[in-house]
Write a protein that holds these residues in place. Structure first.
Motif, PDB file in Angstrom:
ATOM      1  N   ARG A  11      63.945  55.119  15.307  1.00 23.11           N
ATOM      2  CA  ARG A  11      64.818  55.615  14.226  1.00 23.11           C
ATOM      3  C   ARG A  11      66.059  56.297  14.795  1.00 23.11           C
ATOM      4  O   ARG A  11      67.164  56.119  14.295  1.00 23.11           O
ATOM      5  CB  ARG A  11      64.049  56.566  13.326  1.00 23.11           C
ATOM      6  CG  ARG A  11      63.009  55.885  12.489  1.00 23.11           C
ATOM      7  CD  ARG A  11      62.145  56.887  11.750  1.00 23.11           C
ATOM      8  NE  ARG A  11      61.069  56.217  11.070  1.00 23.11           N
ATOM      9  CZ  ARG A  11      60.793  56.378   9.794  1.00 23.11           C
ATOM     10  NH1 ARG A  11      61.511  57.198   9.060  1.00 23.11           N
ATOM     11  NH2 ARG A  11      59.806  55.736   9.235  1.00 23.11           N
ATOM     12  N   ALA A  30      74.189  63.611   6.964  1.00 25.62           N
ATOM     13  CA  ALA A  30      73.448  63.051   5.820  1.00 25.62           C
ATOM     14  C   ALA A  30      73.385  61.526   5.897  1.00 25.62           C
ATOM     15  O   ALA A  30      72.324  60.917   5.700  1.00 25.62           O
ATOM     16  CB  ALA A  30      74.090  63.501   4.512  1.00 25.62           C
ATOM     17  N   ALA A  31      74.501  60.892   6.199  1.00 26.74           N
ATOM     18  CA  ALA A  31      74.529  59.427   6.302  1.00 26.74           C
ATOM     19  C   ALA A  31      73.669  58.946   7.461  1.00 26.74           C
ATOM     20  O   ALA A  31      72.936  57.955   7.336  1.00 26.74           O
ATOM     21  CB  ALA A  31      75.967  58.952   6.471  1.00 26.74           C
ATOM     22  N   ARG A  34      70.015  59.216   6.656  1.00 25.34           N
ATOM     23  CA  ARG A  34      69.583  58.111   5.782  1.00 25.34           C
ATOM     24  C   ARG A  34      69.323  56.842   6.597  1.00 25.34           C
ATOM     25  O   ARG A  34      68.368  56.117   6.337  1.00 25.34           O
ATOM     26  CB  ARG A  34      70.629  57.848   4.704  1.00 25.34           C
ATOM     27  CG  ARG A  34      70.591  58.839   3.561  1.00 25.34           C
ATOM     28  CD  ARG A  34      71.427  58.386   2.375  1.00 25.34           C
ATOM     29  NE  ARG A  34      72.835  58.208   2.693  1.00 25.34           N
ATOM     30  CZ  ARG A  34      73.752  59.186   2.695  1.00 25.34           C
ATOM     31  NH1 ARG A  34      73.383  60.421   2.391  1.00 25.34           N
ATOM     32  NH2 ARG A  34      75.004  58.939   2.991  1.00 25.34           N
ATOM     33  N   ILE A  35      70.173  56.587   7.583  1.00 24.52           N
ATOM     34  CA  ILE A  35      69.975  55.410   8.446  1.00 24.52           C
ATOM     35  C   ILE A  35      68.645  55.519   9.189  1.00 24.52           C
ATOM     36  O   ILE A  35      67.929  54.530   9.345  1.00 24.52           O
ATOM     37  CB  ILE A  35      71.149  55.265   9.433  1.00 24.52           C
ATOM     38  CG1 ILE A  35      72.423  54.885   8.675  1.00 24.52           C
ATOM     39  CG2 ILE A  35      70.841  54.245  10.527  1.00 24.52           C
ATOM     40  CD1 ILE A  35      73.691  54.987   9.494  1.00 24.52           C
ATOM     41  N   HIS A  37      66.109  57.279   8.164  1.00 23.97           N
ATOM     42  CA  HIS A  37      65.031  57.496   7.178  1.00 23.97           C
ATOM     43  C   HIS A  37      64.273  58.796   7.425  1.00 23.97           C
ATOM     44  O   HIS A  37      63.043  58.830   7.403  1.00 23.97           O
ATOM     45  CB  HIS A  37      64.061  56.313   7.150  1.00 23.97           C
ATOM     46  CG  HIS A  37      64.720  55.011   6.852  1.00 23.97           C
ATOM     47  ND1 HIS A  37      65.236  54.702   5.618  1.00 23.97           N
ATOM     48  CD2 HIS A  37      64.973  53.938   7.642  1.00 23.97           C
ATOM     49  CE1 HIS A  37      65.768  53.492   5.649  1.00 23.97           C
ATOM     50  NE2 HIS A  37      65.635  53.017   6.870  1.00 23.97           N
ATOM     51  N   SER A  39      64.861  63.447   7.048  1.00 28.91           N
ATOM     52  CA  SER A  39      65.683  64.498   6.448  1.00 28.91           C
ATOM     53  C   SER A  39      66.804  64.894   7.404  1.00 28.91           C
ATOM     54  O   SER A  39      66.738  64.633   8.610  1.00 28.91           O
ATOM     55  CB  SER A  39      64.832  65.728   6.127  1.00 28.91           C
ATOM     56  OG  SER A  39      64.467  66.394   7.322  1.00 28.91           O
ATOM     57  N   GLU A  40      67.824  65.550   6.863  1.00 28.14           N
ATOM     58  CA  GLU A  40      68.973  65.956   7.688  1.00 28.14           C
ATOM     59  C   GLU A  40      68.566  66.917   8.796  1.00 28.14           C
ATOM     60  O   GLU A  40      68.977  66.760   9.953  1.00 28.14           O
ATOM     61  CB  GLU A  40      70.045  66.592   6.807  1.00 28.14           C
ATOM     62  CG  GLU A  40      70.680  65.622   5.844  1.00 28.14           C
ATOM     63  CD  GLU A  40      71.669  66.285   4.906  1.00 28.14           C
ATOM     64  OE1 GLU A  40      72.328  67.258   5.326  1.00 28.14           O
ATOM     65  OE2 GLU A  40      71.780  65.831   3.760  1.00 28.14           O
TER      66      GLU A  40
END
Length: 130
Positions: A11, A30-31, A34-35, A37, A39-40
């Motif tokens: 990941r 944040a982006a 998301r990539i 998968h 949390s920030e």
């Protein structure tokens, strides 16, 4: 290595690869989380543990590496290069470049032009450290 650790590494590599591909785009934690998968907060913590630097610093270093190439190989203005590699401000670009490389973009360009060494040696020798 456990299966969970392998998945976490995969990941983080996915997010780092996205930064390498889209370094000039506006990327935030944040982006990137998301990539990956996750949390920030988890992303920032695990990215630093995995790669030894924060996601923001990695992205800045990647942008500066690209700027170093453009400064050596093109005649584009420093201001243009700062925007091409993803900085929103020439001042931020110059300050970040100096922090990472140890000299201003203009000084770097002058020194790179004066050396006349093949690009492959210049790239290996001048790669910014973390």
């Amino acid at each position: 290595m456990s299966r969970a650790a392998e998945e976490t590494n995969r990941r983080m590599l996915r997010a780092r690869d996205a930064m390498d591909r889209a370094y000039a785009q506006p990327l935030d934690v944040a982006a990137l989380a998301r990539i990956a998968h996750v949390s920030e907060a988890h992303f920032s913590r695990v990215f630093r543990a995995t790669f030894g630097e924060t996601p923001h610093r990695y992205l800045q270093r990647r942008r500066v590496e690209r700027a170093m190439f453009l400064l050596r190989e093109t005649d584009r203005r420093v201001t243009d290069i700062s925007f091409v590699v993803g900085f929103n401000s020439p001042g931020t670009f110059s300050r970040t470049f100096h922090d990472i490389v140890g000299r201003s973009p203009r000084e770097y360009r002058k020194q790179a032009a004066a050396t006349g060494v093949p690009t492959c040696f210049t790239m290996a020798w001048s790669r910014p450290s973390t």
